[in-house]
Design a protein around this motif. Sequence first.
Motif, short mmCIF file in Angstrom:
data_model
loop_
_atom_site.label_atom_id
_atom_site.label_comp_id
_atom_site.label_asym_id
_atom_site.label_seq_id
_atom_site.Cartn_x
_atom_site.Cartn_y
_atom_site.Cartn_z
N PRO A 191 0.77 -1.24 0.00
CA PRO A 191 0.00 0.00 0.00
C PRO A 191 0.80 1.29 0.00
CG PRO A 191 0.02 -0.95 2.19
CD PRO A 191 0.69 -1.94 1.30
N GLY A 192 2.03 1.30 0.51
CA GLY A 192 2.76 2.55 0.64
C GLY A 192 2.33 3.31 1.89
N ALA A 193 2.99 4.43 2.14
CA ALA A 193 2.82 5.15 3.40
C ALA A 193 1.81 6.28 3.36
CB ALA A 193 4.17 5.70 3.86
N THR A 194 1.23 6.56 2.20
CA THR A 194 0.25 7.65 2.07
C THR A 194 -1.05 7.12 1.50
OG1 THR A 194 1.98 9.32 1.76
CG2 THR A 194 -0.23 9.88 1.01
N GLU A 195 -2.14 7.51 2.13
CA GLU A 195 -3.48 7.21 1.61
C GLU A 195 -4.23 8.53 1.47
OE1 GLU A 195 -4.78 4.60 0.43
OE2 GLU A 195 -3.64 2.90 1.25
N ALA A 196 -4.43 8.98 0.24
CA ALA A 196 -5.23 10.19 0.02
C ALA A 196 -6.61 10.00 0.63
CB ALA A 196 -5.33 10.49 -1.47
N HIS A 197 -7.19 8.84 0.41
CA HIS A 197 -8.44 8.44 1.06
C HIS A 197 -8.66 6.97 0.76
CE1 HIS A 197 -13.07 8.69 1.61
NE2 HIS A 197 -12.48 8.62 2.79
N VAL A 198 -8.70 6.15 1.79
CA VAL A 198 -8.95 4.72 1.62
C VAL A 198 -10.28 4.38 2.27
CG1 VAL A 198 -7.55 4.16 3.68
CG2 VAL A 198 -8.05 2.39 1.96
N ILE A 199 -11.11 3.64 1.53
CA ILE A 199 -12.42 3.21 2.00
C ILE A 199 -12.47 1.70 2.00
CG2 ILE A 199 -14.92 3.23 1.56
CD1 ILE A 199 -14.46 5.80 -0.11
#
Length: 284
Positions: A191-199
């Motif tokens: 997934p990596g370290a940044t989620e702009a927006h995860v649902i």
Amino acid sequence: MSLSVIAAAPTIHHEAIDWATRASANGGTISTTVLRAVSDFCAAADREAFRSAIYRFNPFAGGNLSGALVPLYRGPTFGGTTFGNSTDTNVNFVSADFIETGATGGLKGNGTNKYLQTGFASNSLPSATSVHLSASATQAATSGNPVFLGSYNNTPPGLLVLDDFCSFNATGRSYRHGSLSVGQFPVVSSPGATEAHVIGTRTAAASAAIYRAGSLSTTNTTNVSTTNNALGMFVFNANFNGSPISGQFSAARLRMYSIGTGLNATQAAAFSAAVISLNTALGR
């Protein structure tokens, strides 16, 4: 700008005014930039018809930690029934953990003992097969077992968790809703370290999905017997029979979270676009 001036401004959404009033009463400070960003989010929620799917939403804004503990939404309709605590109960966060705007904006966990108690129980939702959890984060995990938010009781089994990262029932950023059996859950493996927006969302017994930044990332069609529970959800960990789970505290910097009913692809895309616009307006 004073709250009396805010209330008189016809272009500010009524739910943003309500939030600003409550956040200010809790000790927060509301800037015009933040108020406008929250108002624009509220307008998008109405216009794009995803508002009724959100039972709890905290944008982690409000000028300081006291303001950031006040959720924008506490129910699916303005003026209707509210659920959970009027403010998120703070466990061990300090003022320096919160930055409202900029690239480091959000509320920062420490991975050891900091979390929030929402008081929102998943059995407040109308159906166990129509649920979503979401978050926006930086400095998210790429290993271990930290949790963004959720709850779990084992009698009867009722697991509902959006993982920061998971290494046992699934491996990656997962949405676990069901029991503890391997193979039930949609999971993003790298997934990596940044989620702009995860649902993470379930819209039927045999339909669960993860959306990232408005796009479908992965699905799982295992037919799962789901049971919502009476435990108030935690953020930065999960409520396990009334207590946080040892070793599963998140050290991410969260920029918002939400809890609500299931989201279809159109709603997920619109919701994420509004969250990303909100964060962009705050420079984060």
